[in-house]
Scaffold this active site. Structure first.
Site, mmCIF file in Angstrom:
data_model
loop_
_atom_site.group_PDB
_atom_site.id
_atom_site.type_symbol
_atom_site.label_atom_id
_atom_site.label_comp_id
_atom_site.label_asym_id
_atom_site.label_seq_id
_atom_site.Cartn_x
_atom_site.Cartn_y
_atom_site.Cartn_z
ATOM 1 C CB CYS A 128 -0.925 -0.001 1.210
ATOM 2 S SG CYS A 128 -2.061 1.408 1.275
ATOM 3 C CB CYS A 176 -6.700 -1.048 6.501
ATOM 4 S SG CYS A 176 -6.246 -1.295 4.763
#
Length: 361
Positions: free
Chosen positions: A94, A190
């Site tokens: 990410c 997440c």
């Protein structure tokens, strides 16, 4: 601005310093499904928290829809990595592909002088340009997750929190009246706030949880497992084999063999690794000449302490790391990050080690 206290304080410090600050929040999930969701950055309530902070600071705030980018660049690879018998770190991908790739490009298009984040790392000027260093607070240091940052990216990045400890960050947020001052940190990946990774992989790759044999390192067949995606190297609990069945010794996951759907277990001593092969190595700074190898310290998991090692780059994007002492729980798919003192020299992805190769089984 993810909606947490760290990125909120990073924005506040820059605004206080007189910079023109624009807050950017990435929407990484479907808006309708995420509105009430808590506990994960860049989704649901967190987007609203980021907007409230921006309003409090009097700065512009934009939400960018990166859902499709995030899925293709991070989530899909996460699932495939698990199917390959690896233990992936999607946070690195990410940072590398979404935040410091797509978002950094967007910041440049907006004409911004820099992209600042709430990561706990330090960017220090060195003799050859900016260097990446560990944070002052060792308990919060996130340098492991930023090893793939390139020199060009580092030149454009800023990390306002690198010199702070977490209590100081919360105190600043409280003093400025930011509503996120006491907001808990997210603890899981997440997009897996429940922590049940196998469920996410099974949803993305139906039928992935194929059963197979549980085999001792000495070749004994011990039982059956319900899917390799439920296990990781070094795992001690939840194997499903009683210690009384195997010499009374505690059993650990030693390796995963996805091609044969085998889970190989053994005593703790069987986990010891003295050499690690790496791929997709990123080096920050001038490339070492080679010869006798580079004396470095390496971290083999995000929560492990750096250990002495010698690094040999192969000139083709890979490397071999010889560890001074055997290390336990070295898992393919994790990162090996190189340090010299507080400086991050780079890192690479841990590949299947020779003793773990299925062809040798």
């Amino acid at each position: 601005m993810s909606g947490g206290v760290d990125s909120s304080v990073a924005a506040a410090l820059l605004a206080q310093a007189g910079y023109e600050v624009v807050g950017i929040t990435l929407q990484l999930y479907d808006h309708g499904a995420a509105v009430g969701r808590k506990g994960a950055c860049c989704a649901g309530q967190d987007i609203y928290d980021a907007k409230r902070v921006a309003d409090r600071l009097g700065i512009d705030h934009y939400v960018l829809d990166y859902e499709s980018r995030f899925r293709s660049a991070v989530i899909e690879e996460f699932a495939d990595s698990y199917l390959a018998g690896e233990t992936p770190i999607p946070c690195v991908r990410c940072n590398e592909r979404v935040k410091f790739g797509d978002l950094l490009g967007t910041a440049r298009e907006l004409g911004a002088a820099a992209l600042a984040t709430g990561h706990y790392v330090r960017r220090l000027e060195g003799s050859d340009g900016p260097e990446l260093h560990r944070a002052v607070d060792p308990a919060r240091d996130q340098s492991y997750f930023l090893f793939a940052t390139t020199g060009a990216q580092l030149d454009y990045l800023r990390f306002p929190l690198g010199g702070l400890e977490k209590p100081q960050t919360r105190a600043i947020a409280e003093r400025l009246g930011l509503g996120v001052a006491a907001k808990p940190d997210s603890q899981d990946i997440c997009f897996v706030p429940s922590g049940r990774y196998a469920e996410v992989v099974e949803k993305l790759r139906p039928g992935a949880a194929e059963p197979g044999d549980i085999v001792h390192v000495d070749g004994r067949l011990l039982g059956r497992h319900g899917g390799l995606l439920n296990y990781t190297v070094g795992q001690r609990r939840g194997i499903g084999i009683s210690e009384s069945q195997v010499d009374g010794e505690p059993l650990y996951v030693v390796r995963l063999e996805p091609a044969r759907r085998r889970l190989v277990v053994g005593p703790k001593a069987a986990l010891g690794i003295t050499a690690v092969r790496l791929g997709a190595v990123n080096w920050l700074g001038s490339i070492p000449a080679g010869g006798e190898g580079e004396a470095v310290e390496v971290k083999l998991r995000s929560m492990s302490a750096p250990v002495p090692a010698r690094l040999w780059l192969d000139g083709q994007g890979g490397a071999r790391v010889d560890l001074d002492q055997p290390q336990l729980g070295v898992a393919p798919g994790q990162a090996c990050v190189f340090y010299r003192g507080s400086r991050v020299l780079g890192g690479g992805w841990i590949r299947r080690n020779e003793p773990q190769a299925e062809a040798a089984a």
